[in-house]
Design a protein around this motif. Sequence first.
Motif, PDB file in Angstrom:
ATOM      1  N   LYS A  31      17.587  -0.954   1.399  1.00  0.00           N
ATOM      2  CA  LYS A  31      16.345  -1.722   1.372  1.00  0.00           C
ATOM      3  C   LYS A  31      16.610  -3.130   0.826  1.00  0.00           C
ATOM      4  O   LYS A  31      16.127  -4.128   1.376  1.00  0.00           O
ATOM      5  N   THR A  60      13.436   2.195   6.828  1.00  0.00           N
ATOM      6  CA  THR A  60      13.498   1.173   5.785  1.00  0.00           C
ATOM      7  C   THR A  60      12.599  -0.008   6.140  1.00  0.00           C
ATOM      8  O   THR A  60      11.844  -0.504   5.297  1.00  0.00           O
ATOM      9  N   THR A 101       8.968   1.099   5.747  1.00  0.00           N
ATOM     10  CA  THR A 101       8.611   1.212   4.338  1.00  0.00           C
ATOM     11  C   THR A 101       8.363  -0.168   3.733  1.00  0.00           C
ATOM     12  O   THR A 101       7.394  -0.365   2.988  1.00  0.00           O
ATOM     13  N   LEU A 102       9.223  -1.120   4.061  1.00  0.00           N
ATOM     14  CA  LEU A 102       9.041  -2.477   3.561  1.00  0.00           C
ATOM     15  C   LEU A 102       7.752  -3.099   4.091  1.00  0.00           C
ATOM     16  O   LEU A 102       7.054  -3.813   3.370  1.00  0.00           O
TER      17      LEU A 102
END
Length: 168
Positions: free
Chosen positions: A79, A128, A131-132
């Motif tokens: 991340k 990822t 999620t970001l």
Amino acid sequence: MKPTPSALKWMAEKRARVAFDLDFNLQLIADLQAKAAALQEDLAAIDRSIGLYDETIDPGAIEPVNGWRGNYGKRGALKAAVVEVLEAHAPNWVSTDAIESAIRAKFGLVFETPVVRKHWYNGSFRNTLKTLASSGRVERLQDPNSRPNETGHWRIKSDTPRLADLAR
């Protein structure tokens, strides 16, 4: 003043994105070439050291080993690496493909088959990015459901309004 046709606006925007992606990838290639040159120097130094230790050993006969262990280091490193790539190019949009290339180069990811790469891409990498985006740290240029076959573009979400956003 004659209005600009929408098709021309689309082509200009597409050209700008492709030009940015090209510049990004050319820089990535230059970075990888520099890294490869440094690795070649290291390898030559190690080969000389082996020769000094025991001249009967042929360093070229030593098979390469992939030292990748299947993780990215400490927790959150993937991340953090994605954020690092996006911050390096802020406030510009960066294509998913360009981010993937940078991440693969940073962590030395090599996939034995396209299936293994796809598994990593759909699992670790894409999750990822999602999620970001859901946490509000990054934003995606277009809705993935509206254009499912088009490459996504991402950037760091800024707290300060951009001129284009104010114009809307």
